[in-house]
Design a protein around this motif. Structure first.
Motif, mmCIF file in Angstrom:
data_model
loop_
_atom_site.group_PDB
_atom_site.id
_atom_site.type_symbol
_atom_site.label_atom_id
_atom_site.label_comp_id
_atom_site.label_asym_id
_atom_site.label_seq_id
_atom_site.Cartn_x
_atom_site.Cartn_y
_atom_site.Cartn_z
ATOM 1 N N UNK A 42 2.540 11.287 -4.930
ATOM 2 C CA UNK A 42 3.164 10.548 -3.833
ATOM 3 C C UNK A 42 2.134 9.688 -3.112
ATOM 4 N N UNK A 43 0.965 10.249 -2.859
ATOM 5 C CA UNK A 43 -0.093 9.527 -2.157
ATOM 6 C C UNK A 43 -0.570 8.327 -2.975
ATOM 7 N N UNK A 44 -0.737 8.515 -4.271
ATOM 8 C CA UNK A 44 -1.145 7.417 -5.144
ATOM 9 C C UNK A 44 -0.143 6.266 -5.087
ATOM 10 N N UNK A 45 1.136 6.610 -5.181
ATOM 11 C CA UNK A 45 2.182 5.582 -5.177
ATOM 12 C C UNK A 45 2.245 4.847 -3.844
ATOM 13 N N UNK A 46 2.195 5.579 -2.757
ATOM 14 C CA UNK A 46 2.265 4.947 -1.444
ATOM 15 C C UNK A 46 1.035 4.082 -1.182
ATOM 16 N N UNK A 47 -0.119 4.508 -1.678
ATOM 17 C CA UNK A 47 -1.327 3.693 -1.542
ATOM 18 C C UNK A 47 -1.177 2.382 -2.308
ATOM 19 N N UNK A 48 -0.584 2.473 -3.487
ATOM 20 C CA UNK A 48 -0.360 1.255 -4.292
ATOM 21 C C UNK A 48 0.613 0.321 -3.586
ATOM 22 N N UNK A 49 1.701 0.856 -3.063
ATOM 23 C CA UNK A 49 2.710 0.026 -2.410
ATOM 24 C C UNK A 49 2.216 -0.537 -1.082
ATOM 25 N N UNK A 50 1.466 0.260 -0.350
ATOM 26 C CA UNK A 50 1.025 -0.153 0.986
ATOM 27 C C UNK A 50 -0.194 -1.075 0.946
ATOM 28 N N UNK A 51 -1.160 -0.768 0.082
ATOM 29 C CA UNK A 51 -2.429 -1.489 0.082
ATOM 30 C C UNK A 51 -2.565 -2.482 -1.059
ATOM 31 N N UNK A 52 -1.636 -2.414 -2.020
ATOM 32 C CA UNK A 52 -1.618 -3.346 -3.151
ATOM 33 C C UNK A 52 -2.899 -3.266 -3.979
ATOM 34 N N UNK A 53 -3.511 -2.107 -4.016
ATOM 35 C CA UNK A 53 -4.671 -1.931 -4.871
ATOM 36 C C UNK A 53 -4.223 -1.847 -6.326
ATOM 37 N N UNK A 54 -5.084 -2.249 -7.246
ATOM 38 C CA UNK A 54 -4.710 -2.238 -8.650
ATOM 39 C C UNK A 54 -4.589 -0.802 -9.149
#
Length: 216
Positions: A42-54
């Motif tokens: 969940x944390x990985x996904x939210x980080x991707x969606x929120x911060x747009x990191x690759x």
């Protein structure tokens, strides 16, 4: 690559909620052991969606491959999409006398081979058009599926059934000038400020006061 600790500006309760969605899906699928726990997925996904990191960056930070990170994100986004309310559900409890705000936002994307439909002249960039329905205080009620960025906001609103759904429930809709011509219960500002009668100018002022921009 070198991993480093970072803060993610989302509530802890949100991460826990997404974790439970993932946990329920794993139980449903009788999923075997995975590299990341439900919470970390969940944390990985939210980080991707929120911060747009690759996904390569996130995968390195979480100790998984880029392909695994992609699978985790794809699975979680599918769960979130299934959990999100539909347009009719979002309008439950609203009716005659209530009003909502509708606005379009552009989600930027990289260029692709067939990029013409995704280029927005308004924003001067490539992306996807997403319609947002919000309460008067700006709280999101519903987000549409994405359409190519060149799609006009009024066209998108009609395609998603927003205009008809609000008309059926007699819900007043406040929108910007991109939605002029929608009719039904949609109200937009008048053009030509300097040439308008005073009562039209007052209408525009009231419209602006009641319709703050929803979150993007």
């Amino acid at each position: 690559m070198v991993s480093y600790p970072a803060m993610l500006d989302v509530p802890h309760e949100l991460v826990e909620h997404v974790s439970w969605l993932i946990y329920a899906r794993r139980r449903e699928l009788h999923s075997r052991w995975r590299r990341l726990s439900c919470f970390k997925q969940a944390l990985l996904t939210l980080a991707h969606l929120r911060k747009n990191e690759t996904l390569a960056q996130l995968g390195a930070g979480f100790g998984v491959s880029q392909a695994t990170a992609w699978r985790y994100v794809d699975e979680t986004v599918e769960l979130l999409a299934a959990w999100a309310p539909g347009l009719r559900e979002a309008l439950v409890g609203l009716g005659e006398g209530d009003f909502v705000i509708v606005d379009g936002t552009l989600i930027p994307t990289d260029r692709i081979a067939a990029d013409e439909p995704y280029y927005s002249q308004k924003h001067r960039k490539h992306g996807m058009n997403v319609q947002v329905l919000a309460t008067p205080d700006g709280t999101p009620l519903w987000f549409s599926r994405a359409l190519p960025g060149r799609t006009h906001d009024l066209t998108a609103a009609r395609a998603h059934g927003i205009v008809q759904a609000c008309l059926t429930r007699q819900i007043l809709v406040l929108a910007d000038r991109a939605y002029q011509g929608a009719g039904a219960t949609v109200r937009t500002p008048y053009y030509r400020h300097d040439e308008l009668p005073e009562h039209y100018k007052q209408y525009n002022r009231d419209h602006a006061r009641l319709s703050p921009n929803p979150p993007t």
